[in-house]
Scaffold this motif. Sequence first.
Motif: not given
Length: 340
Positions: A316-340
């Motif tokens: 994530q990027s941008g001016p709205h970046l905020d902190v998240r004390v309990n930020l979970p580690m997402l299972n990125q297999s489904n949630e953030s496909p990489c650009v080939k």
Amino acid sequence: MNTLLAIESSCDETSLAILKKGQLSGLTISSQIALHQPYGGVVPELASRQHLSVIHPLLNQTLKESGVALADLDAIAVTVGPGLSGSLLVGVAVAKMLGALLSIPVYGVNHMEGHLYSVRLEHEVPFPYLCLVCSGGHTQIVLLSRAGSHQILGETRDDAAGEAFDKVAKMVGLPYPGGPSIDQLASTAGNPLAHKFPRPMKKAGYEFSFSGLKTAVRKAWLDSDRSESARADIIASFQEAVVDVLMTKLLRAAKDYEVQRIAVVGGVACNSRLRIELQRCSDVYDIFVPSPMFCTDNAAMIGRAAWDLRKCAGLQSGPHLDVRVNLPMLNQSNESPCVK
Ligand code: KG4
Ligand code: ZN
């Protein structure tokens, strides 16, 4: 992201790094151990104030050491969670201010993903690899199939391994942080076979639980004569139980998922007993453990995670970046496909 500034301030280390095309070119780490030691643990208010007082001098030092000027930077990566909110806010505020000033993007990085990719600072570990993440707040077995695609196979149901080290050390009167204190005492004194402590959830699966072990240690300590030798025996036996459980689960996952490469990261990966056991497996598996300075919290790993994830939607990027004390580690297999 050719010349990247990375910032880490999630807990009790302030750290900045410069990476050029994913390769580390400068790193500073200011540890707060001495500040928190009298209290036996991290005092959040003191931690954030200390980050605030050292972060700008560290920035200047990091730029100077790597021969980079502010104007050369083309991106910033900063830890946005999990961690202490006041501490995270210091790093994020500095990152956003610099990003606005220089008109460059600021990327938010999950601290745990920093640990996952820390192993790639020193070796271009090919995917897939299995990663035991073992820090003060987390114990997880993660399978990384490619950059930005990981699966959490198991994690702790209660205390993290590092947390258990810290709590047990405090219980028997060893200084904070407990992991290094226990490691040091157990490698010079104490019989690891003196106490047959429970190995919670060892027999099956990839989940961990350390709170029962902690209770058994407390009982042994209260039942002992509290002598130096009793303490050393209890500490060595406790460490043996933790290492036994970590190794058993890790090797089970490696076998079940048929992976050849194993990485162990996070502060507990500094543990010398664990490193010996990992070394023993190196004829069967390719073992990767970062140098100690990259196991404990540092900005180099945050920069490396940003580099490895640069083509992934999850960064994530941008001016709205905020902190998240309990930020979970997402299972990125489904949630953030990489650009080939
Ligand atoms: O990854 P890290 O620096 O910070 C977190 O993200 O939590 O890990 C800190 C943890 C602490 O619990 C500390 O006691 C433990 O790592 N640790 C160790 C050793 N060095 C640090 N645990 C066992 N043996 C060590 N040598
Ligand atoms: Zn950490």
